[in-house]
Design a protein around this motif. Structure first.
Motif, PDB file in Angstrom:
ATOM      1  N   PRO A   1      10.252   9.548  19.570  1.00 20.28           N
ATOM      2  CA  PRO A   1       9.112  10.463  19.545  1.00 20.28           C
ATOM      3  C   PRO A   1       8.177  10.283  18.351  1.00 20.28           C
ATOM      4  CG  PRO A   1      11.139  11.597  18.945  1.00 20.28           C
ATOM      5  CD  PRO A   1      11.528  10.207  19.296  1.00 20.28           C
TER       6      PRO A   1
ATOM      7  N   LEU B   1       1.191   7.101  21.837  1.00 19.92           N
ATOM      8  CA  LEU B   1       2.385   7.937  21.662  1.00 19.92           C
ATOM      9  C   LEU B   1       3.473   7.270  20.834  1.00 19.92           C
ATOM     10  CD1 LEU B   1       3.066   9.935  24.928  1.00 19.92           C
ATOM     11  CD2 LEU B   1       2.533  10.804  22.658  1.00 19.92           C
TER      12      LEU B   1
ATOM     13  N   GLY C   1       6.284   5.470  23.841  1.00 21.29           N
ATOM     14  CA  GLY C   1       6.691   6.679  23.121  1.00 21.29           C
ATOM     15  C   GLY C   1       7.912   7.289  23.798  1.00 21.29           C
ATOM     16  N   GLY C   2       8.830   7.799  23.004  1.00 23.54           N
ATOM     17  CA  GLY C   2      10.017   8.452  23.573  1.00 23.54           C
ATOM     18  C   GLY C   2      10.875   7.470  24.332  1.00 23.54           C
ATOM     19  N   ASP C   3      11.204   7.851  25.563  1.00 23.90           N
ATOM     20  CA  ASP C   3      12.010   6.994  26.436  1.00 23.90           C
ATOM     21  C   ASP C   3      11.105   6.433  27.529  1.00 23.90           C
ATOM     22  OD1 ASP C   3      14.927   6.351  27.483  1.00 23.90           O
ATOM     23  OD2 ASP C   3      13.679   6.903  29.195  1.00 23.90           O
TER      24      ASP C   3
ATOM     25  N   ILE D   1      11.124   8.431  30.916  1.00 23.00           N
ATOM     26  CA  ILE D   1      10.881   9.878  31.033  1.00 23.00           C
ATOM     27  C   ILE D   1       9.395  10.105  30.863  1.00 23.00           C
ATOM     28  CG2 ILE D   1      11.304  12.144  30.018  1.00 23.00           C
ATOM     29  CD1 ILE D   1      14.158  11.387  29.732  1.00 23.00           C
ATOM     30  N   TYR D   2       8.744  10.478  31.948  1.00 26.18           N
ATOM     31  CA  TYR D   2       7.300  10.690  31.973  1.00 26.18           C
ATOM     32  C   TYR D   2       6.557   9.583  31.225  1.00 26.18           C
ATOM     33  CZ  TYR D   2       8.839  15.228  33.567  1.00 26.18           C
ATOM     34  OH  TYR D   2       9.446  16.225  34.262  1.00 26.18           O
TER      35      TYR D   2
ATOM     36  N   THR E   1      13.911  10.707  23.745  1.00 27.52           N
ATOM     37  CA  THR E   1      12.764  11.353  24.369  1.00 27.52           C
ATOM     38  C   THR E   1      12.292  12.544  23.528  1.00 27.52           C
ATOM     39  OG1 THR E   1      11.948  12.201  26.464  1.00 27.52           O
ATOM     40  CG2 THR E   1      14.164  12.877  25.855  1.00 27.52           C
ATOM     41  N   ALA E   2      11.003  12.907  23.720  1.00 29.93           N
ATOM     42  CA  ALA E   2      10.387  13.957  22.891  1.00 29.93           C
ATOM     43  C   ALA E   2      11.219  15.246  22.885  1.00 29.93           C
ATOM     44  CB  ALA E   2       8.978  14.240  23.402  1.00 29.93           C
TER      45      ALA E   2
ATOM     46  N   TYR F   1       6.956  19.044  29.143  1.00 28.98           N
ATOM     47  CA  TYR F   1       6.133  17.966  28.599  1.00 28.98           C
ATOM     48  C   TYR F   1       4.709  18.167  29.107  1.00 28.98           C
ATOM     49  CZ  TYR F   1      10.306  15.110  27.482  1.00 28.98           C
ATOM     50  OH  TYR F   1      11.476  14.626  26.968  1.00 28.98           O
ATOM     51  N   MET F   2       3.746  17.689  28.354  1.00 22.86           N
ATOM     52  CA  MET F   2       2.336  17.678  28.766  1.00 22.86           C
ATOM     53  C   MET F   2       1.893  19.063  29.221  1.00 22.86           C
ATOM     54  SD  MET F   2       2.392  14.044  30.788  1.00 22.86           S
ATOM     55  CE  MET F   2       4.024  14.223  31.430  1.00 22.86           C
TER      56      MET F   2
ATOM     57  N   VAL G   1       6.827  22.746  19.929  1.00 22.95           N
ATOM     58  CA  VAL G   1       7.052  21.803  18.831  1.00 22.95           C
ATOM     59  C   VAL G   1       5.954  20.749  18.918  1.00 22.95           C
ATOM     60  CG1 VAL G   1       8.700  20.316  17.648  1.00 22.95           C
ATOM     61  CG2 VAL G   1       9.525  22.209  19.062  1.00 22.95           C
TER      62      VAL G   1
ATOM     63  N   ALA H   1       6.471  16.404  17.073  1.00 21.43           N
ATOM     64  CA  ALA H   1       7.906  16.427  16.774  1.00 21.43           C
ATOM     65  C   ALA H   1       8.340  15.151  16.059  1.00 21.43           C
ATOM     66  CB  ALA H   1       8.694  16.576  18.076  1.00 21.43           C
TER      67      ALA H   1
ATOM     68  N   PRO I   1       0.522  16.073  20.204  1.00 23.57           N
ATOM     69  CA  PRO I   1       1.485  16.063  21.298  1.00 23.57           C
ATOM     70  C   PRO I   1       2.555  17.128  21.077  1.00 23.57           C
ATOM     71  CG  PRO I   1       1.678  14.070  19.947  1.00 23.57           C
ATOM     72  CD  PRO I   1       0.457  14.784  19.492  1.00 23.57           C
ATOM     73  N   SER I   2       2.814  17.888  22.117  1.00 21.88           N
ATOM     74  CA  SER I   2       3.724  19.025  21.956  1.00 21.88           C
ATOM     75  C   SER I   2       4.606  19.191  23.174  1.00 21.88           C
ATOM     76  CB  SER I   2       2.921  20.329  21.822  1.00 21.88           C
ATOM     77  OG  SER I   2       1.991  20.221  20.775  1.00 21.88           O
TER      78      SER I   2
HETATM   79  C1  LIG Z   1       3.296  10.836  28.860  1.00 24.09           C
HETATM   80  S1  LIG Z   1       4.549  11.843  28.174  1.00 24.09           S
HETATM   81  C2  LIG Z   1       5.561  10.643  27.452  1.00 24.09           C
HETATM   82  C3  LIG Z   1       6.941  11.125  27.197  1.00 24.09           C
HETATM   83  C4  LIG Z   1       7.796  10.085  26.545  1.00 24.09           C
HETATM   84  N1  LIG Z   1       8.065   8.985  27.434  1.00 24.09           N
HETATM   85  C5  LIG Z   1       9.110  10.654  26.044  1.00 24.09           C
HETATM   86  O1  LIG Z   1      10.192  10.285  26.570  1.00 24.09           O
HETATM   87  O2  LIG Z   1       9.083  11.474  25.124  1.00 24.09           O
HETATM   88  C6  LIG Z   1       3.664  12.534  26.847  1.00 24.09           C
HETATM   89  C7  LIG Z   1       4.170  13.915  26.447  1.00 24.09           C
HETATM   90  O3  LIG Z   1       5.369  13.786  25.738  1.00 24.09           O
HETATM   91  C8  LIG Z   1       5.465  14.804  24.779  1.00 24.09           C
HETATM   92  N2  LIG Z   1       5.560  14.186  23.452  1.00 24.09           N
HETATM   93  C9  LIG Z   1       5.548  12.890  23.175  1.00 24.09           C
HETATM   94  N3  LIG Z   1       5.708  12.687  21.855  1.00 24.09           N
HETATM   95  C10 LIG Z   1       5.829  13.906  21.301  1.00 24.09           C
HETATM   96  C11 LIG Z   1       6.029  14.379  19.976  1.00 24.09           C
HETATM   97  N4  LIG Z   1       6.152  13.557  18.948  1.00 24.09           N
HETATM   98  N5  LIG Z   1       6.102  15.706  19.775  1.00 24.09           N
HETATM   99  C12 LIG Z   1       6.024  16.567  20.811  1.00 24.09           C
HETATM  100  N6  LIG Z   1       5.831  16.184  22.070  1.00 24.09           N
HETATM  101  C13 LIG Z   1       5.731  14.871  22.319  1.00 24.09           C
HETATM  102  C14 LIG Z   1       4.210  15.642  24.895  1.00 24.09           C
HETATM  103  O4  LIG Z   1       4.482  16.689  25.787  1.00 24.09           O
HETATM  104  C15 LIG Z   1       3.258  14.651  25.503  1.00 24.09           C
HETATM  105  O5  LIG Z   1       2.229  15.317  26.186  1.00 24.09           O
END
Ligand SMILES: C[S@@+](CC[C@H](N)C(=O)[O-])C[C@H]1O[C@@H](n2cnc3c(N)ncnc32)[C@H](O)[C@@H]1O
Length: 467
Positions: free
Chosen positions: A225, A250, A311-313, A316-317, A341-342, A392-393, A419, A422, A449-450
């Motif tokens: 994240p 991200l 970003g994240g995994d 996952i989205y 993931t976030a 998410y989002m 958050v 994060a 991003p939250s």
């Molecule tokens: C397109 S999705 C990607 C998610 C990503 N693949 C994951 O596994 O975290 C984007 C959303 O992830 C969340 N997100 C990603 N990074 C974040 C962070 N550092 N802090 C909080 N939310 C985050 C937010 O809700 C953002 O709108």
């Protein structure tokens, strides 16, 4: 420099260990790994060393050391006693006899020293501070341990298996060098490092015979994240091998520092020009998923190692599934490396457990992304207690989402934490309830991003160092 690192063949060689305690045991174990024939001399001998003797692995002399015990049959003597007088006697006797000597923790009484060892047999990395700071050498070992795949030895085994064949088939030194380079940084190496040694050998044999072998490789890599330390060791290794890194907004750009200096890092963010970058740069347009897929395929087909940093995994989205499909359809070798993931990063850094005994038995990751101005979800399911929701989002539609939860029977007083950013240093946590969180978020001007964490677990939040 007054020590030269050499690897000494001790297989079958006689070594003497003076001392029968824990330190002696530690050194003894290394000597046994090197297949030395070890004699231990000490008036007191620990149970572990006795067990080794009972198993026929070492010989014991239950007496104090005396110089006559040391003759030129011995290649090496290690003095592992806490008695400086004994160590000095051992050292002097060894020097007289021309036997290599190591007195533990007394560098002035050593003609050889034990390095800190990273063991990926048959690859061995030895680290020494020349006796100046053994603890630092061990810390450095930790860093190197983290960098080297646990299966690194497989690459050496692979090379061993192929050596003769390569010699016969590729007569010129230049051709052999190119072959090995291609092998050690390519997808075949990745197979060996993932534990598929036989498959890797087969593929390498085909490469020697000149069969066309796919050289490019795509890795969909979860960047976590934000906090750059949250990436996996595998992600780190792949980044260090990558020729091309495709990243978006991200993934924390600090993670790009892990890539090679000459790697091509291409921004493929979808949401307009990247802040601070001239809009006319070719890598700074609003990229659509299709063009990202094309870029992945195009670079991998050109024989490059492509890391698609997500970003994240990735799954996952993250539309990682579509990128995987595109790469597989293009006939490329692909691997997917999971990331944190976030939801998990946010929960951990905010000190909120996602599940908790008797309070929250399950957790759901849901998307609050609005399609045609509405959020379609199974609302009655989401209002059920005993579960945690991570949305998410959901920032844009937060007010609507919270109203819909209440409309479908959810409690207005159910706790919610937003958050933002994060795991970044600028992380913010805004807490409230389903009824009032939207107002609080507006007041706090949350924009980064939250994720929204909804459920009773929010009330369990505890301060953490990272949060
Ligand atoms: C397109 S999705 C990607 C998610 C990503 N693949 C994951 O596994 O975290 C984007 C959303 O992830 C969340 N997100 C990603 N990074 C974040 C962070 N550092 N802090 C909080 N939310 C985050 C937010 O809700 C953002 O709108």
């Amino acid at each position: 420099m007054f020590y030269l690192p050499l690897f000494h063949r001790l297989q079958g060689a006689a070594c003497l260990v003076v001392g029968g305690g824990t330190t002696a045991l530690r050194k003894l174990r290394w000597l046994l790994r090197a297949q030395a024939r070890v004699t231990v001399v000490s008036p007191q001998i620990s149970a572990e060393i006795r067990d080794l003797a009972a198993a026929g692995e070492v010989s014991l002399l239950e007496q104090t050391f005396s110089p006559e015990l040391l003759d030129q049959r011995f290649v090496l003597v290690v003095s592992a006693t806490n008695n400086p007088g004994v160590n000095k006697t051992v050292h002097d006797a060894a020097v007289r006899q021309g036997v290599l000597v190591n007195c533990v923790d007394q560098p002035e009484l050593c003609t050889v020293i034990f390095p800190a060892i990273v063991d990926r047999l048959p690859i061995l990395v030895a680290i020494s501070s020349m006796g100046a700071a053994p603890t630092l050498a061990r810390v450095v070992r930790g860093w190197i341990e983290a960098r080297l795949s646990p299966n690194l030895g497989n690459l050496a085994v692979l090379a061993q298996r192929l050596r003769n064949r390569v010699k016969q088939t590729l007569p010129s030194t230049a051709a052999r060098k190119t072959f090995w380079e291609q092998l050690f940084i390519g997808p075949i190496a990745e197979q060996a490092l993932s534990g598929n040694l036989d498959k890797a050998t087969e593929a390498a044999a085909a490469l020697i015979e000149g069969s066309p072998v796919k050289t490019g490789q795509v890795a969909l890599v979860g960047a976590g994240p934000g906090d750059p330390e949250l990436i996996t060791l595998k992600a780190l290794r792949l980044l260090q091998m990558a020729d091309v890194v495709l990243y978006d907004k991200l993934s924390n750009e600090k993670i790009l520092d892990y890539a090679r200096r000459d790697a091509e890092c291409i921004y493929v963010g979808k949401q307009g020009p990247k802040p601070g970058m001239p809009p006319d740069r070719p890598d700074n347009r609003s990229n659509q998923q299709g063009s990202i897929n094309e870029l992945i395929v195009q670079h991998a087909r050109a024989g490059k190692h492509v890391v698609r940093l997500k970003g994240g995994d990735p799954f996952i989205y993250g539309r990682g599934g579509e990128e995987l499909e595109a790469a597989v359809a293009a006939g490329l070798d692909v691997l997917v490396v999971p990331g944190i993931t976030a939801a998990m990063g946010a929960a951990s850094y905010a000190g909120i457990p996602l599940t908790y005994r008797n309070l929250s038995l399950s957790v759901r990751f849901v998307t609050g992304h609005r399609v045609e101005n509405t959020v379609n979800m199974d609302w009655p399911e989401l209002t059920k207690p005993d579960q945690t929701l991570v949305i998410y989002m959901g920032l844009v539609g937060l007010r609507q989402i919270m109203s819909l939860l209440v409309e479908h029977g959810g409690a207005g007083e159910r706790p919610v934490a937003i958050v933002e950013n994060a795991t970044y240093p600028e992380q913010r946590v805004i807490t409230g309830t389903v009824a009032d969180i939207a107002d609080k978020v507006d007041a706090a001007k949350v924009q980064g991003p939250s994720v929204a964490i909804v459920g009773d677990v929010v009330n369990l939040a505890q301060p953490t160092i990272s949060g």
